[in-house]
Enzyme design. Structure first.
Site, PDB file in Angstrom:
ATOM      1  N   CYS A  59       0.828  -1.212   0.000  1.00  0.00           N
ATOM      2  CA  CYS A  59       0.000   0.000   0.000  1.00  0.00           C
ATOM      3  C   CYS A  59       0.863   1.263   0.000  1.00  0.00           C
ATOM      4  CB  CYS A  59      -0.909  -0.042   1.237  1.00  0.00           C
ATOM      5  SG  CYS A  59      -1.810   1.476   1.558  1.00  0.00           S
ATOM      6  N   CYS A  62       0.035   3.850   2.683  1.00  0.00           N
ATOM      7  CA  CYS A  62       0.488   3.338   3.986  1.00  0.00           C
ATOM      8  C   CYS A  62       1.967   3.652   4.183  1.00  0.00           C
ATOM      9  CB  CYS A  62       0.270   1.828   4.097  1.00  0.00           C
ATOM     10  SG  CYS A  62      -1.453   1.325   3.949  1.00  0.00           S
TER      11      CYS A  62
END
Length: 133
Positions: A59, A62
């Site tokens: 991600c 993230c």
């Protein structure tokens, strides 16, 4: 043991989790649902604000938030920051209804009090400051 963190945590023979926290607060990474449950059960007994960062290695947003979370952990030393990879602990992610990453769940005394979905540094900071009191 399942947790990877800068503080020293270990499980004693009676399955209680003991922890010696360093001067500088760090983000605690959990890689075992059982270890997470022991730690969470302990934290439920405190009034400490817990921030769970549900993340994934693939991600991008993230990864963008990782240094932000590390900075927040150093700044808000009265808050417990926890990182859980949804691919490793999918049962914990499902328990909190995580459907997108990053998702930040704010918990006090074992109960979710707020949530933020997305890489919103300012939004997360505001939620931390509101809920840590």
């Amino acid at each position: 043991m399942g947790a990877n963190n800068s503080s020293s945590c270990h499980q004693t023979n009676n399955n209680a989790l003991t922890s010696t926290l360093p001067m500088k607060n760090q983000v605690i990474h959990f890689h075992s649902s059982a270890t997470w449950k022991i730690h969470f059960d302990y934290l439920k007994q405190t009034n400490k604000l817990i921030i769970i960062d549900f993340t994934a290695s693939w991600c991008g947003p993230c990864r963008h938030m990782e240094p932000v979370i590390n900075d927040f952990a150093s700044t808000y030393t009265d808050v417990e920051f926890i990182k859980i990879d949804v691919d490793e602990l999918d049962d914990v992610a499902q328990e909190y209804g995580v459907q997108a990453m990053p998702t930040f769940v704010l918990i006090k005394q074992g109960k979710p009090v707020d949530q933020l979905v997305g890489a919103d540094k300012d939004g997360l900071k505001k939620k931390i400051e509101i809920n840590r009191a």
